[in-house]
Enzyme design. Structure first.
Site, PDB file in Angstrom:
ATOM      1  N   ASP A  13      13.670   6.790  44.543  1.00 45.25           N
ATOM      2  CA  ASP A  13      13.847   5.446  45.059  1.00 45.25           C
ATOM      3  C   ASP A  13      13.078   5.324  46.377  1.00 45.25           C
ATOM      4  OD1 ASP A  13      15.135   2.846  45.386  1.00 45.25           O
ATOM      5  OD2 ASP A  13      16.355   3.823  46.918  1.00 45.25           O
ATOM      6  N   ASP A  15      13.399   2.128  49.194  1.00 46.80           N
ATOM      7  CA  ASP A  15      14.166   1.588  50.321  1.00 46.80           C
ATOM      8  C   ASP A  15      15.489   2.333  50.499  1.00 46.80           C
ATOM      9  OD1 ASP A  15      12.110  -0.187  50.426  1.00 46.80           O
ATOM     10  OD2 ASP A  15      13.287  -1.958  49.900  1.00 46.80           O
ATOM     11  N   ASP A 214      19.768   6.124  46.710  1.00 45.15           N
ATOM     12  CA  ASP A 214      20.892   5.850  47.605  1.00 45.15           C
ATOM     13  C   ASP A 214      21.778   4.694  47.166  1.00 45.15           C
ATOM     14  OD1 ASP A 214      18.883   3.835  48.227  1.00 45.15           O
ATOM     15  OD2 ASP A 214      20.095   3.375  49.988  1.00 45.15           O
TER      16      ASP A 214
END
Length: 271
Positions: A13, A15, A214
């Site tokens: 991922d 961001d 996240d």
């Protein structure tokens, strides 16, 4: 635990993971980026960002020869040397952007749902929502197969929206800042599995996959890989994984690129 010279592929991922949540910097992860590059370990960006956004980041990260997954798995972009005469640059799962927008506008008019998507506002507004510059926001608005939403209504209406979208073959996925509307068959997990299979076919041997993320929209990715790194997020959402191999799951105590590096330090052994 895998070694750096094992047949690794890594899905990440962006961001809040490889990129800092606040300033989008990846500098704390640069030492590991250099190690992965030297060992020729594929690093596959797997993100809610658009193809236009990822292409710029790929160039900055020197990853232009790798595939990438955009718009939460709705799009898989293959590099030129992966394509044959019958192949296309994009593997798109689910509905296209114009169809998604048409359905959303119709549902809002019919039920007075309180949401705003990128297609409803200007680049300046998207920049205010995201912290991007207006030029970066314009890239974020070049969408092919998903629409980010901010929801302003109540829980009852939201449940109704989800049911309406499901009837239209669409689903809602929670990201860090937005809800993302896309085809029901799309998702990071499905895209990761599709690309992992392609890598295995190309190499003629099993691959060892690792994923780092996240947010809730990363859960399907983290369940599809051999080793999962759950990076501490800037949110209050739970991150439950439906996995029995708990030794293959690591939860960091640092966010962003610091946590990203912590996860690789935990799992990958250097000879």
């Amino acid at each position: 635990m895998p070694y750096l010279d094992d047949p690794l592929i890594i899905f990440t991922d962006l961001d809040g993971s490889l990129l800092d949540h606040h300033d989008y910097s990846w500098q704390p992860a640069q030492p590991w980026l250099d190690k992965l590059s030297a060992a020729q370990v594929p690093l596959i960006l797997t993100t809610s960002k658009t193809s236009a956004e990822v292409a710029e980041l790929q160039s900055a990260l020197n990853l232009t020869q790798q595939p990438f997954i955009a718009e939460n798995g709705a799009i898989i972009h293959l590099p030129p040397d992966w394509r044959d005469e019958a192949a296309v640059p994009f593997h798109i799962s689910g509905a296209g952007y114009p169809e998604i927008r048409q359905i959303l506008v119709a549902l809002r008019q019919r039920y007075d749902f309180e949401f705003r998507g990128f297609g409803d506002v200007t680049a300046r507004q998207v920049a205010l929502w995201t912290g991007l510059t207006e030029e970066e926001a314009a890239l974020a608005m070049q969408r092919d197969a998903s629409e980010p939403l901010l929801w302003f209504g109540n829980d009852l209406d939201f449940a109704r929206l989800k049911k309406c979208l499901m009837r239209e073959g669409l689903s809602l996925t929670r990201g860090g800042r937005f809800w993302h509307v896309m085809g029901t068959g799309a998702g990071k997990g499905q895209a990761v599995q599709w690309l992992s299979d392609r890598y295995q076919q190309k190499r003629g041997q099993p691959v060892i996959s690792m994923g780092l993320g996240d947010g809730p929209n990363d859960l399907s990715m983290l369940e599809a890989v051999n080793y999962a790194v759950v990076i501490k997020g800037h949110h209050e959402h739970e991150m439950p994984l439906q996995r029995e191999d708990v030794a293959h799951v690591f939860r960091t105590d640092a966010p962003g690129p610091h946590g990203w590096s912590q996860g690789l330090n935990h799992f990958i052994t250097l000879r």
